[in-house]
Motif scaffolding. Sequence first.
Motif, PDB file in Angstrom:
ATOM      1  N   SER A 131       0.818  -1.206   0.000  1.00  0.00           N
ATOM      2  CA  SER A 131       0.000   0.000   0.000  1.00  0.00           C
ATOM      3  C   SER A 131       0.855   1.260   0.000  1.00  0.00           C
ATOM      4  O   SER A 131       0.338   2.356  -0.224  1.00  0.00           O
ATOM      5  N   GLY A 132       2.161   1.102   0.213  1.00  0.00           N
ATOM      6  CA  GLY A 132       3.072   2.241   0.121  1.00  0.00           C
ATOM      7  C   GLY A 132       4.426   1.940   0.724  1.00  0.00           C
ATOM      8  O   GLY A 132       4.564   1.890   1.954  1.00  0.00           O
ATOM      9  N   LEU A 133       5.445   1.677  -0.125  1.00  0.00           N
ATOM     10  CA  LEU A 133       6.803   1.500   0.371  1.00  0.00           C
ATOM     11  C   LEU A 133       7.334   2.840   0.861  1.00  0.00           C
ATOM     12  O   LEU A 133       7.175   3.868   0.190  1.00  0.00           O
ATOM     13  N   VAL A 134       7.994   2.839   2.034  1.00  0.00           N
ATOM     14  CA  VAL A 134       8.523   4.069   2.624  1.00  0.00           C
ATOM     15  C   VAL A 134       9.957   3.823   3.082  1.00  0.00           C
ATOM     16  O   VAL A 134      10.238   2.830   3.756  1.00  0.00           O
ATOM     17  N   PRO A 143       8.494   9.806   0.064  1.00  0.00           N
ATOM     18  CA  PRO A 143       7.064   9.716  -0.227  1.00  0.00           C
ATOM     19  C   PRO A 143       6.624   8.255  -0.314  1.00  0.00           C
ATOM     20  O   PRO A 143       7.406   7.386  -0.708  1.00  0.00           O
ATOM     21  N   SER A 144       5.402   7.972   0.073  1.00  0.00           N
ATOM     22  CA  SER A 144       4.857   6.614   0.006  1.00  0.00           C
ATOM     23  C   SER A 144       4.720   6.186  -1.450  1.00  0.00           C
ATOM     24  O   SER A 144       4.090   6.864  -2.253  1.00  0.00           O
ATOM     25  N   SER A 145       5.328   5.041  -1.794  1.00  0.00           N
ATOM     26  CA  SER A 145       5.340   4.561  -3.179  1.00  0.00           C
ATOM     27  C   SER A 145       4.529   3.269  -3.285  1.00  0.00           C
ATOM     28  O   SER A 145       4.976   2.207  -2.851  1.00  0.00           O
ATOM     29  N   PRO A 159       3.498   7.194   9.504  1.00  0.00           N
ATOM     30  CA  PRO A 159       4.033   6.362   8.412  1.00  0.00           C
ATOM     31  C   PRO A 159       5.471   5.891   8.645  1.00  0.00           C
ATOM     32  O   PRO A 159       5.873   4.845   8.127  1.00  0.00           O
ATOM     33  N   ALA A 160       6.241   6.648   9.425  1.00  0.00           N
ATOM     34  CA  ALA A 160       7.645   6.290   9.652  1.00  0.00           C
ATOM     35  C   ALA A 160       7.860   5.527  10.953  1.00  0.00           C
ATOM     36  O   ALA A 160       9.010   5.267  11.319  1.00  0.00           O
ATOM     37  N   VAL A 196      10.640  13.216  10.321  1.00  0.00           N
ATOM     38  CA  VAL A 196       9.603  14.123   9.841  1.00  0.00           C
ATOM     39  C   VAL A 196       9.513  13.978   8.346  1.00  0.00           C
ATOM     40  O   VAL A 196      10.514  13.744   7.673  1.00  0.00           O
ATOM     41  N   PRO A 197       8.293  14.050   7.782  1.00  0.00           N
ATOM     42  CA  PRO A 197       8.172  13.927   6.334  1.00  0.00           C
ATOM     43  C   PRO A 197       8.937  15.035   5.628  1.00  0.00           C
ATOM     44  O   PRO A 197       8.763  16.207   5.950  1.00  0.00           O
ATOM     45  N   VAL A 198       9.787  14.656   4.698  1.00  0.00           N
ATOM     46  CA  VAL A 198      10.513  15.620   3.885  1.00  0.00           C
ATOM     47  C   VAL A 198      10.125  15.369   2.444  1.00  0.00           C
ATOM     48  O   VAL A 198      10.516  14.362   1.861  1.00  0.00           O
ATOM     49  N   THR A 199       9.328  16.244   1.889  1.00  0.00           N
ATOM     50  CA  THR A 199       8.859  16.058   0.516  1.00  0.00           C
ATOM     51  C   THR A 199       9.869  16.656  -0.443  1.00  0.00           C
ATOM     52  O   THR A 199      10.132  17.848  -0.405  1.00  0.00           O
ATOM     53  N   PRO A 200      10.491  15.834  -1.315  1.00  0.00           N
ATOM     54  CA  PRO A 200      11.461  16.361  -2.262  1.00  0.00           C
ATOM     55  C   PRO A 200      10.776  17.281  -3.268  1.00  0.00           C
ATOM     56  O   PRO A 200       9.560  17.234  -3.426  1.00  0.00           O
ATOM     57  N   PRO A 201      11.563  18.127  -3.943  1.00  0.00           N
ATOM     58  CA  PRO A 201      10.977  18.962  -4.995  1.00  0.00           C
ATOM     59  C   PRO A 201      10.284  18.092  -6.026  1.00  0.00           C
ATOM     60  O   PRO A 201      10.792  17.039  -6.398  1.00  0.00           O
TER      61      PRO A 201
END
Length: 452
Positions: free
Chosen positions: A11-14, A24-26, A305-306, A345-350
Amino acid sequence: MEHSALVVVDSGLVMVGSRGNVSPSSPGLALIDGDGLKVGIDAQLNARLKPRRIHSRFWQLLGTQPLGPPFPHHLRTADLAHAHLSEVWRATGGDAGEGILVVPGSFASEQLALLLGIAKAAYMPVRGLVDLGVAAAADRATRKRCFHLDLHLHRAFLTEIEHGAEVARGRVWENDGVGLAGLWDIWARTIARLFVRQTRFDPLHLAVSEQLLYVELRRHLEELIEHETTRVSIASGGRIHAIDLIRHEMVNASRDAIDLISGWVEENANLEEATLLVSNHMALVPGLVDRFRETAQREVAILHPAAAGSAALRHAEHIVSRAEALPFVTRLPGYDARPPGPVTVPVTPPVGTKSGVSSPTHLVIDGVAQLISEEPTVIPLGTTPGSEEADLECEGPVTIRRIGATVVVEAPPGLAVVVNGQKVESSTILSTGDRLHLGKPPREVILVTMVS
């Protein structure tokens, strides 16, 4: 040596890094179209455009068996898992150190061995293997009896955990009657009916608007965990259609799933005087956590999630092994008062970087870059006097705008829209590097990503 933990749930590799970065969840999706293969987020961004070319069970069925029709006969589920794992690992930039795999208790020993072989082929130096439920519970102060509840794309899992001086895995139950993939469809149809009722616009009528709806579903459901309403907006036909989605409407749509999951859990686990740890995937089901919290004696917690990945890094000394045959760790030291491990903490790449999200940040017209935002950017079109386009009365302007992580172009019916040399529908999703030619004579628009 630094370590990174990869949580392998379809459901989402992290990926969780020792420096606090969270990928990001993949999702475990693969889009197979001819010789082309997209996996994870890239596949998700195109899944509703080519639904018959999507494979979503390769992690569940991990093995060497052929995929079967309509996919190429030479492809195996292991091939898709390798492509997905490689993409997630490559997104770290090769600076993630040694890897720890955090996996659910559903994997058979043969699948674990195959997974380690896939990781080796993907140049991921795996040095540890730990159970997901145990890792998720290891760094929490829970009651002596604990259960971990998770939702995969096509299955749900309940893991029994004894929490004392050690956190040890007990029994694992599986339910294949519910999964996130099926729930996405139920929720999308529910929202579509609300759109039709309130605006007379059906987002499922066109593939591109359906894709936009699915892309934004998770964000709307996460909003409904904390709020009673969320705004849903979809651009189509030169207009922006919007509704206010009310939480109870999604709870009603999820009623069958809530009854099935809660009944199954209570049939196998005595939750009185126990702690129930609910994964972030399972917590998306509107109303489910409320159902479990109806009894005061129950302790219910929603996991970040983490959570499992972060705990695996904290307990790396008990997981990492230099042996050729890695042990599958199913017990860890119990929770104590040690200082917390790495802050995650979630770090969303550009957007548009190698994280897997190929979404542009700017459009370039006549050599001038313009930021793409949620406000539509109107593309000026030049016309040649006497040409078809000069006489065409358009229903609206050509616009490019961002919807969440997705960038779309919308043009009025009848206007020529060409992306990378291929004529497309008047509305389509754009990626970094795309070249658009709009109208006649064509006005060129280039989609780029700028990284500071």
